[in-house]
Design a protein around this motif. Structure first.
Motif, PDB file in Angstrom:
ATOM      1  N   SER A 156       0.845  -1.188   0.000  1.00  0.00           N
ATOM      2  CA  SER A 156       0.000   0.000   0.000  1.00  0.00           C
ATOM      3  C   SER A 156       0.883   1.243   0.000  1.00  0.00           C
ATOM      4  CB  SER A 156      -0.902   0.010   1.238  1.00  0.00           C
ATOM      5  OG  SER A 156      -0.127   0.257   2.403  1.00  0.00           O
ATOM      6  N   ASP A 157       0.248   2.382   0.004  1.00  0.00           N
ATOM      7  CA  ASP A 157       0.985   3.647   0.093  1.00  0.00           C
ATOM      8  C   ASP A 157       1.576   3.857   1.480  1.00  0.00           C
ATOM      9  OD1 ASP A 157       0.667   4.517  -2.538  1.00  0.00           O
ATOM     10  OD2 ASP A 157      -1.320   5.354  -2.117  1.00  0.00           O
ATOM     11  N   ARG A 158       1.315   2.918   2.399  1.00  0.00           N
ATOM     12  CA  ARG A 158       1.809   3.065   3.769  1.00  0.00           C
ATOM     13  C   ARG A 158       2.830   1.991   4.146  1.00  0.00           C
ATOM     14  NH1 ARG A 158      -3.813   4.432   7.084  1.00  0.00           N
ATOM     15  NH2 ARG A 158      -4.361   6.323   5.903  1.00  0.00           N
ATOM     16  N   SER A 159       2.993   0.977   3.322  1.00  0.00           N
ATOM     17  CA  SER A 159       3.893  -0.109   3.697  1.00  0.00           C
ATOM     18  C   SER A 159       5.337   0.237   3.365  1.00  0.00           C
ATOM     19  CB  SER A 159       3.460  -1.417   3.031  1.00  0.00           C
ATOM     20  OG  SER A 159       3.176  -1.236   1.662  1.00  0.00           O
ATOM     21  N   LEU A 245      12.262   3.232  -0.257  1.00  0.00           N
ATOM     22  CA  LEU A 245      12.300   1.811  -0.615  1.00  0.00           C
ATOM     23  C   LEU A 245      10.989   1.395  -1.271  1.00  0.00           C
ATOM     24  CD1 LEU A 245      13.836  -0.882  -0.440  1.00  0.00           C
ATOM     25  CD2 LEU A 245      12.876  -1.197   1.851  1.00  0.00           C
ATOM     26  N   ARG A 246       9.878   1.856  -0.734  1.00  0.00           N
ATOM     27  CA  ARG A 246       8.561   1.545  -1.310  1.00  0.00           C
ATOM     28  C   ARG A 246       8.440   2.109  -2.733  1.00  0.00           C
ATOM     29  NH1 ARG A 246       5.549   3.963   2.342  1.00  0.00           N
ATOM     30  NH2 ARG A 246       5.467   5.937   1.212  1.00  0.00           N
ATOM     31  N   GLU A 247       8.919   3.326  -2.913  1.00  0.00           N
ATOM     32  CA  GLU A 247       8.823   3.948  -4.230  1.00  0.00           C
ATOM     33  C   GLU A 247       9.690   3.231  -5.260  1.00  0.00           C
ATOM     34  OE1 GLU A 247       6.676   6.519  -5.243  1.00  0.00           O
ATOM     35  OE2 GLU A 247       5.876   5.712  -3.368  1.00  0.00           O
ATOM     36  N   ARG A 248      10.828   2.707  -4.827  1.00  0.00           N
ATOM     37  CA  ARG A 248      11.691   1.973  -5.765  1.00  0.00           C
ATOM     38  C   ARG A 248      10.969   0.736  -6.293  1.00  0.00           C
ATOM     39  NH1 ARG A 248      16.194   2.891  -2.143  1.00  0.00           N
ATOM     40  NH2 ARG A 248      16.273   0.676  -1.597  1.00  0.00           N
ATOM     41  N   VAL A 249      10.200   0.096  -5.430  1.00  0.00           N
ATOM     42  CA  VAL A 249       9.465  -1.107  -5.850  1.00  0.00           C
ATOM     43  C   VAL A 249       8.270  -0.735  -6.713  1.00  0.00           C
ATOM     44  CG1 VAL A 249       8.112  -3.086  -5.036  1.00  0.00           C
ATOM     45  CG2 VAL A 249      10.208  -2.431  -3.834  1.00  0.00           C
ATOM     46  N   LEU A 250       7.528   0.265  -6.293  1.00  0.00           N
ATOM     47  CA  LEU A 250       6.270   0.594  -6.963  1.00  0.00           C
ATOM     48  C   LEU A 250       6.454   1.441  -8.215  1.00  0.00           C
ATOM     49  CD1 LEU A 250       4.035   1.360  -3.854  1.00  0.00           C
ATOM     50  CD2 LEU A 250       3.873  -0.627  -5.357  1.00  0.00           C
ATOM     51  N   PRO A 658      -1.639  -5.561 -16.342  1.00  0.00           N
ATOM     52  CA  PRO A 658      -1.351  -6.370 -17.534  1.00  0.00           C
ATOM     53  C   PRO A 658      -0.009  -6.058 -18.195  1.00  0.00           C
ATOM     54  CG  PRO A 658      -3.610  -5.547 -17.594  1.00  0.00           C
ATOM     55  CD  PRO A 658      -2.936  -4.859 -16.464  1.00  0.00           C
ATOM     56  N   GLU A 659       0.438  -4.843 -18.090  1.00  0.00           N
ATOM     57  CA  GLU A 659       1.703  -4.454 -18.714  1.00  0.00           C
ATOM     58  C   GLU A 659       2.879  -4.577 -17.761  1.00  0.00           C
ATOM     59  OE1 GLU A 659       1.601  -3.991 -21.889  1.00  0.00           O
ATOM     60  OE2 GLU A 659      -0.577  -4.200 -21.783  1.00  0.00           O
ATOM     61  N   GLY A 660       2.649  -5.145 -16.592  1.00  0.00           N
ATOM     62  CA  GLY A 660       3.736  -5.336 -15.635  1.00  0.00           C
ATOM     63  C   GLY A 660       3.977  -4.149 -14.729  1.00  0.00           C
ATOM     64  N   GLN A 661       3.109  -3.134 -14.781  1.00  0.00           N
ATOM     65  CA  GLN A 661       3.303  -1.975 -13.926  1.00  0.00           C
ATOM     66  C   GLN A 661       2.792  -2.283 -12.520  1.00  0.00           C
ATOM     67  OE1 GLN A 661       1.033  -2.381 -16.194  1.00  0.00           O
ATOM     68  NE2 GLN A 661      -0.916  -1.389 -15.695  1.00  0.00           N
ATOM     69  N   PRO A 662       3.651  -2.139 -11.481  1.00  0.00           N
ATOM     70  CA  PRO A 662       3.220  -2.442 -10.111  1.00  0.00           C
ATOM     71  C   PRO A 662       2.015  -1.601  -9.712  1.00  0.00           C
ATOM     72  CG  PRO A 662       5.608  -2.239 -10.200  1.00  0.00           C
ATOM     73  CD  PRO A 662       5.094  -1.778 -11.532  1.00  0.00           C
ATOM     74  N   MET A 663       1.156  -2.198  -8.890  1.00  0.00           N
ATOM     75  CA  MET A 663      -0.048  -1.511  -8.421  1.00  0.00           C
ATOM     76  C   MET A 663      -0.069  -1.525  -6.901  1.00  0.00           C
ATOM     77  SD  MET A 663      -2.932  -3.032 -11.066  1.00  0.00           S
ATOM     78  CE  MET A 663      -4.220  -1.926 -10.476  1.00  0.00           C
ATOM     79  N   THR A 664      -0.413  -0.399  -6.314  1.00  0.00           N
ATOM     80  CA  THR A 664      -0.586  -0.345  -4.868  1.00  0.00           C
ATOM     81  C   THR A 664      -1.901  -1.025  -4.491  1.00  0.00           C
ATOM     82  OG1 THR A 664      -1.775   1.747  -4.935  1.00  0.00           O
ATOM     83  CG2 THR A 664       0.644   1.855  -4.759  1.00  0.00           C
ATOM     84  N   LEU A 665      -2.050  -1.311  -3.215  1.00  0.00           N
ATOM     85  CA  LEU A 665      -3.313  -1.851  -2.721  1.00  0.00           C
ATOM     86  C   LEU A 665      -4.449  -0.886  -3.032  1.00  0.00           C
ATOM     87  CD1 LEU A 665      -5.161  -3.697  -1.095  1.00  0.00           C
ATOM     88  CD2 LEU A 665      -4.218  -2.690   1.004  1.00  0.00           C
ATOM     89  N   GLU A 666      -4.186   0.405  -2.897  1.00  0.00           N
ATOM     90  CA  GLU A 666      -5.210   1.402  -3.194  1.00  0.00           C
ATOM     91  C   GLU A 666      -5.615   1.354  -4.670  1.00  0.00           C
ATOM     92  OE1 GLU A 666      -2.946   2.637   0.399  1.00  0.00           O
ATOM     93  OE2 GLU A 666      -2.385   1.939  -1.593  1.00  0.00           O
TER      94      GLU A 666
END
Length: 697
Positions: A156-159, A245-250, A658-666
């Motif tokens: 999520s935007d908080r993890s 760190l979260r932003e690097r993943v997302l 579908p295009e491999g773009q990471p998605m947050t829980l939100e």
């Protein structure tokens, strides 16, 4: 023949049948090695003879087996072979006693794990454990659908760079309240092996009994808000690093880095744990320590010692390799004692957030709630093997024999339980494990549930093809499972995919354990090989389109999974032939969906096809229907690709579109595609809110 007789006495197979009508002999060297792991010397003919004689004398001396089972729906059968006139006495868990040899008193025995004593007329006395179990495990109160997710992948935007227990609570709340989901199944949350680089697989943990504090939502720890102002700047800097760190993943395509997440959380938790607990919190913590007792002390001690000496406990100083002597050494070391308390505190905080997630799921209307996952084994150098050394078979690893899909067999690197040690202890380690996992579970999934019956043991240094099956007392294993599930009010799901020996599924169903049925595997294997019609599926199962070890539904329908395996050099056949075979299978299923009127849009629209697959699952009589969360947003990548190690980022991918773009829980929660898929299950949502007399049967 004498070696075979000795092996049979100890549940060790000397031959096995990989397929109907085919028998494979197990090498004598394997049988000897497995018996040695059970403390039975079979290295020479003389040793075999001596072991047989010792077994005979032991059987004559005993009046009772180490553990007996009494099912509540069965007759009160007494131990066989007792001398006439033998008196029996049962001391129940609550301290009551029942005496005699038969009759109504035995029918009235309460559920539980009791002590049984036998006194023969000749003066011989023996004791054992009597497990009185309910006939069946609990069932869902109604038919339900739910989500299957790998928690680390749902950020999520908080993890802090991976999904956490705050995200679990949010996901359960959203799925239950918005879509009427009845359960949320997650990957094992077991404690991982400490140190870096760690094994990202949740199925090879250090301890199965305790959850990993890497899953903590730091900001939700009550003491977080009261960190000393002197340290607040340090804590704020850690939080800022976590956001990066979260932003690097997302946003930047980085993989989930469990070690980096834990490094940040460990530093933050050390600041938070320095905050003095209030009176109520301190009392709750003390209760937690008292309830968990030695098991928690051992786990926290291992964690503290691993920080100093590394996690390979067999290479620790000799006095620390024994958990009992290690405890004395730790108490004499003030720094280590403080670290033990720190790890106990983390276990408590993690348990507290697990409870909060479970409560949120129930309050969101979930009939089942959170489904936790029990891995089939533990890491050979982890906390459990250190604390319970006598319960594990040294020098052995669990795996699988050669089959049509893997001619070399499999070695999973997990030491197996010793069946003799389990029986001698009244299954205490197994009972403790289940009780802990079921505390905050609406249901428990057992990975490779066939392991309750037998496991493939591979001697260290040998190929998986040179292993053999070792049998467990399935009645006792099932009785313990049924008893603990009954006490927790939890459903039990068995992962029974792959090679399953005859009678296993029937035995599990008889005790109410649900199986696992995956769309692509449900065919008429004994006949034409056609896809099974929905009405031909079994009722006692969780029906799904895929699992964490299989391609997503979009990848299966499009053939992307074949291209991926080709890219990684995993295909054993010609690429063109593999693509043609896969396309034919997908076309066969799509034709089936069209024929049943489940694909009104016609083939060619991938999203519509995924919805049609789930309409099919809903049409089966399956008690539970699971939706793989990545399927809801069109993710094409598997979370784990068996047969790979560093060729593919197993267990490190965030949920993506579908295009491999990471998605947050939100973003997942706001996804129109996800909402359209969940609309398929509208009838189950409506049934949940309808008056009891209006609900469909």
């Amino acid at each position: 023949m004498t070696l075979a007789r000795l092996a049979a006495l100890h549940g060790v197979a000397t031959a096995y049948e990989p397929s109907e009508g085919v028998t494979v002999q197990v090498p004598d060297a394997t049988v000897v090695a497995v018996l040695a792991a059970l403390d039975v010397d079979a290295g020479t003919p003389e040793a075999v003879a001596a072991a047989l004689e010792a077994a005979r004398r032991g059987a004559e001396a005993r009046l009772l087996p180490p553990t007996l089972v009494r099912w509540q729906d069965g007759p009160p059968r007494l131990p066989e072979g007792l001398p006439p006139g033998t008196r029996l006495r049962v001391t129940t868990e609550s301290g009551g006693t029942v005496e005699g040899a038969e009759g109504a008193a035995w029918d009235a025995l309460p559920l539980g794990v009791h002590r049984i004593e036998a006194l023969a007329p000749d003066g011989r006395r023996d004791t054992g454990t009597l497990i009185v179990a309910p006939a069946r495990v609990p069932r869902p109160e109604r038919r339900v659908f739910g989500l299957l997710a790998q928690l680390y992948s749902v950020l999520s935007d908080r993890s802090w760079g991976m999904g956490d227990l705050g995200d679990l609570r949010e996901l359960a709340d959203w799925a239950g309240r918005t879509h009427g989901a009845g359960f949320l199944q997650v990957n094992p949350l077991h404690a991982g092996v400490p140190g870096a680089p760690s094994d990202p697989s949740p199925y090879r943990p250090s301890s199965r009994r305790f959850a990993d504090p890497v899953h903590l939502r730091i900001e939700d720890v009550p003491e977080y808000d009261f960190v000393d102002p002197v340290h607040r700047d340090r804590l704020d800097a850690i939080v800022a690093d976590a956001a990066e760190l979260r932003e690097r993943v997302l946003r930047k395509g980085a993989l989930i880095d469990r070690d980096a997440v834990w490094e940040l959380k460990r530093r933050a938790l050390e600041l938070v744990a320095a905050v003095e607990l209030g009176p109520g919190r301190r009392a709750a913590y003390r209760d937690f320590l008292a309830e968990r007792g030695r098991a928690l002390e051992d786990h926290a001690t291992y964690q503290a010692l691993a920080e100093r000496h590394g996690h390979h406990w067999r290479s620790w100083p000799e006095e620390l390799r024994d958990p009992r002597s290690a405890a004395a050494a730790v108490r004499a070391d003030e720094e280590l004692t403080a670290r033990v308390d720190f790890h106990c505190r983390l276990a408590w905080l993690t348990d507290d957030q697990l409870a909060a997630a479970s409560t949120a799921a129930r309050e969101a209307g979930m009939a089942v709630g959170i489904v936790h996952d029990l891995a089939v084994g533990v890491h050979p150098d982890g906390s459990d093997t250190w604390a319970l050394q006598d319960a594990f078979a040294a020098g052995m690893s669990v795996g699988a024999p050669p089959d049509a899909f893997n001619s070399r067999g499999q070695d999973w690197g997990l030491p197996p339980w010793r069946p003799d040690a389990l029986a001698a202890s009244g299954y205490a380690p197994y009972r403790g494990l289940l009780r802990e996992l079921l505390r905050h579970s609406g249901a428990l999934r057992l990975d490779h549930v066939m392991g309750l019956f037998r496991l493939w043991w591979v001697p260290e240094g040998r190929e998986p093809t040179e292993g053999t099956y070792v049998r467990y007392d399935a009645e006792a294993m099932l009785a313990v499972l049924a008893l603990e599930a009954h006490r927790a009010g939890a459903v039990v799901i068995g992962e029974d995919l792959g090679t399953v020996e005859p009678g296993v599924r029937e035995a599990l169903a008889r005790r109410g354990v649900l199986g696992t049925s995956v769309l692509w595997f449900e065919r008429d294997w004994s006949g034409t090989g056609r896809p099974l019609a929905p009405e031909e599926w079994r009722t006692d199962c969780v029906a799904t389109a895929t699992t964490h070890d299989l391609p997503s539904t979009a990848a299966r329908l499009s053939g992307d999974h074949v291209a991926l395996r080709h890219r990684l050099g995993l295909l054993t056949g010609d690429l063109g032939q593999e693509r043609a075979r896969d396309a034919a299978e997908a076309a066969e299923w799509l034709a089936c969906l069209e024929r049943l009127g489940l694909l009104p849009e016609g083939p060619g629209d991938e999203e519509a096809e995924v919805r049609a697959v789930h309409r099919f699952l809903l049409r089966t009589p399956a008690t539970m229907v699971g939706v793989w969360l990545p399927d809801a947003v069109g993710d094409r990548r598997p979370q784990n690709l068996p047969g790979t190690w560093d060729q593919y980022p197993n267990w490190r991918l965030p949920v993506a579109g579908p295009e491999g773009q990471p998605m947050t829980l939100e973003e997942v929660a706001a996804s129109p595609r996800a909402h359209r898929l969940f609309e398929v299950f509208g009838t189950l949502r409506e049934a949940r809110t309808a008056p009891p007399d209006a609900r469909p049967v």
